[in-house]
Design a protein around this motif. Structure first.
Motif, short mmCIF file in Angstrom:
data_model
loop_
_atom_site.label_atom_id
_atom_site.label_comp_id
_atom_site.label_asym_id
_atom_site.label_seq_id
_atom_site.Cartn_x
_atom_site.Cartn_y
_atom_site.Cartn_z
N ILE A 118 92.49 24.25 101.88
CA ILE A 118 92.64 25.90 101.72
C ILE A 118 91.56 26.69 102.30
O ILE A 118 92.18 27.57 103.00
CB ILE A 118 92.62 26.11 100.25
CG1 ILE A 118 93.58 25.32 99.36
CG2 ILE A 118 92.66 27.58 99.75
CD1 ILE A 118 93.45 25.24 97.74
N GLY A 119 90.40 26.55 102.64
CA GLY A 119 89.52 27.17 102.96
C GLY A 119 89.47 27.24 104.64
O GLY A 119 88.67 27.88 105.33
N ASN A 120 90.14 26.16 105.23
CA ASN A 120 90.23 26.19 106.81
C ASN A 120 91.40 25.94 107.45
O ASN A 120 92.38 25.46 106.56
CB ASN A 120 89.37 24.93 107.07
CG ASN A 120 87.93 24.96 106.53
OD1 ASN A 120 86.93 25.62 107.06
ND2 ASN A 120 87.46 24.29 105.25
N ASP A 121 91.46 26.59 108.69
CA ASP A 121 92.66 26.44 109.30
C ASP A 121 92.99 25.10 109.81
O ASP A 121 92.13 24.13 109.87
CB ASP A 121 92.87 27.28 110.29
CG ASP A 121 91.70 27.33 111.50
OD1 ASP A 121 91.17 26.45 111.66
OD2 ASP A 121 91.35 28.63 111.71
N ALA A 122 94.20 24.73 110.58
CA ALA A 122 94.12 23.15 110.95
C ALA A 122 93.34 22.79 112.23
O ALA A 122 92.95 21.67 112.36
CB ALA A 122 95.79 23.39 111.41
N SER A 123 93.00 23.82 113.03
CA SER A 123 92.27 23.43 114.12
C SER A 123 90.66 22.98 113.52
O SER A 123 90.13 22.27 114.01
CB SER A 123 91.88 24.78 115.01
OG SER A 123 91.27 25.73 114.44
N VAL A 124 90.19 23.56 112.51
CA VAL A 124 88.85 23.13 111.80
C VAL A 124 89.19 21.96 111.26
O VAL A 124 88.16 21.07 111.23
CB VAL A 124 88.45 24.41 111.07
CG1 VAL A 124 86.99 24.00 110.36
CG2 VAL A 124 88.14 25.76 111.67
N VAL A 125 90.10 21.83 110.69
CA VAL A 125 90.43 20.35 110.01
C VAL A 125 90.33 19.31 111.08
O VAL A 125 89.66 18.26 110.99
CB VAL A 125 91.81 20.62 109.12
CG1 VAL A 125 91.97 19.05 108.55
CG2 VAL A 125 91.63 21.43 108.25
N LYS A 126 91.14 19.64 111.96
CA LYS A 126 91.20 18.59 113.10
C LYS A 126 89.68 18.46 113.76
O LYS A 126 89.27 17.17 114.05
CB LYS A 126 92.31 18.92 114.17
CG LYS A 126 93.64 18.92 113.65
CD LYS A 126 94.44 19.35 114.59
CE LYS A 126 96.09 19.30 114.25
NZ LYS A 126 96.94 19.84 115.23
N ARG A 127 88.92 19.41 114.06
CA ARG A 127 87.77 19.34 114.58
C ARG A 127 86.76 18.59 113.92
O ARG A 127 85.78 18.22 114.29
CB ARG A 127 87.32 20.63 115.21
CG ARG A 127 88.02 21.26 116.18
CD ARG A 127 87.99 22.70 116.42
NE ARG A 127 86.45 23.05 116.54
CZ ARG A 127 86.16 24.43 116.33
NH1 ARG A 127 87.09 25.16 116.14
NH2 ARG A 127 84.95 24.56 116.20
N THR A 128 86.65 18.92 112.72
CA THR A 128 85.91 18.39 111.73
C THR A 128 86.15 16.62 111.49
O THR A 128 85.05 15.95 111.61
CB THR A 128 86.10 19.01 110.06
OG1 THR A 128 85.70 20.30 110.22
CG2 THR A 128 85.03 18.03 109.50
N ALA A 129 87.26 16.38 111.66
CA ALA A 129 87.66 14.90 111.59
C ALA A 129 87.34 14.42 112.87
O ALA A 129 86.58 13.29 113.09
CB ALA A 129 89.06 14.47 111.66
N ARG A 130 87.21 14.98 113.87
CA ARG A 130 86.87 14.57 115.33
C ARG A 130 85.36 14.53 115.54
O ARG A 130 84.86 13.66 116.30
CB ARG A 130 87.51 15.48 116.48
CG ARG A 130 87.13 15.06 117.95
CD ARG A 130 87.56 16.11 118.89
NE ARG A 130 86.58 17.41 118.45
CZ ARG A 130 87.02 18.67 119.07
NH1 ARG A 130 88.29 18.80 119.68
NH2 ARG A 130 86.32 19.67 118.72
N ASP A 131 84.69 15.39 114.95
CA ASP A 131 83.31 15.76 115.00
C ASP A 131 82.62 14.54 114.03
O ASP A 131 81.20 14.54 114.46
CB ASP A 131 82.76 16.92 114.47
CG ASP A 131 83.06 17.99 115.74
OD1 ASP A 131 83.53 17.36 117.05
OD2 ASP A 131 82.90 19.13 115.61
#
Length: 289
Positions: free
Chosen positions: A49-62
């Protein structure tokens, strides 16, 4: 590796202490699947809810970076200084030849010597854009430095968004643990007519929620967020070194002095020694002779 050791230490110390104190795992194991479902499920939903798709993907990648550490290693810092030395030297001897390297790094013989740096778009763009500024005869190098500073602040702020998102989750986990505990208490109240031994197990199961929320927040997710932030900030030093060297070049300092400015501004645990860098630069000079 040290991160994995830390995870093991957390588990051993917490649950080992609980066992030595006479604690029994039966209540925890019975409640664990349902409490984890509520707490981690709610935390995941809140994260989405609190993050857009790009942040979600980058978090998984990081996430793997938590264990790998900073991307740039000591060898990369030495290679970067050598690359900048060659580019500055060529730009002062033959500006037209330097322009060919800047405008087409993929075909540049200089960039080809350092494939890890050439593969990083931000590093290449930062070098190319700043050296273009030098070729345009900027009257105020301080203005270029300010532009670069704002650019890197924006890039670092964007790179830190996954760690900030994880920290937000860590901050919310204790409260989500309380939510799970309250639901456990509600369940217990529906069985208030049961004997004390059954009520004790139900209350104990409810308290597992509070325990898990605090345990996950301060034992794992919070430290993960802090570690990821540290890794991002360490990698940012690599780009700051580019700024320091090329701004010194804009001030028309001697080439060796520009490189020494960069070496001195590298983090201590990544900084090549003066003798080591001097040997590498002398080898480049010998090849060019």
């Amino acid at each position: 590796m040290i991160g994995l050791v830390g995870i093991v230490v957390v588990f051993v110390m917490v649950f080992g202490g609980y066992t030595l104190a006479g604690g029994k795992f039966g209540i925890i194991l019975n409640a664990l699947p349902f409490e984890l479902m509520m707490i981690l499920g709610a935390a995941t939903g809140a994260f989405l809810i609190g993050n857009d798709a790009s942040v979600v993907k980058r978090t998984a990648r990081d996430l793997p970076r938590l264990f790998r550490g900073a991307r740039w290693k000591p060898q990369d810092y030495r290679d970067l200084l050598c690359l900048l030395f060659q580019l500055i030297r060529v730009s002062r001897q033959d500006p037209v030849a330097a322009e060919e390297h800047i405008e087409n790094p993929k075909e540049s013989a200089i960039f080809a010597r350092y494939p890890r740096i050439r593969a990083d778009r931000e590093a290449v763009a930062l070098i190319a854009d700043t050296m273009r500024a030098a070729s345009m005869n900027y009257d105020d190098p301080h203005q270029v430095e300010e532009v670069l500073e704002k650019r890197m602040e924006a890039a670092t702020h964007d790179a830190l968004r996954p760690s900030e998102a994880l920290q937000t989750v860590a901050d919310g986990l204790p409260a989500l643990g309380i939510v799970a505990a309250v639901l456990g208490v509600i369940k217990t109240m529906s069985s208030i007519d049961q004997p004390p031994e059954i009520l004790g197990k139900l209350i104990g199961g409810a308290l597992v929620g509070t325990f898990l929320g605090v345990f996950l927040a301060y034992g794992f997710v919070g430290p993960f967020a802090a570690r990821l932030r540290t890794v991002v900030e360490e990698d940012a030093h690599f780009y700051q070194l580019i700024r320091e060297v090329l701004v010194a070049n804009l001030h028309n300092h001697a080439t060796n002095l520009c490189i020494e400015v960069g070496r001195q501004n590298a983090p201590e645990h990544f900084r090549p020694s003066f003798a080591e860098l001097e040997d590498s630069l002398n080898a480049l000079k010998a090849e060019a002779a």
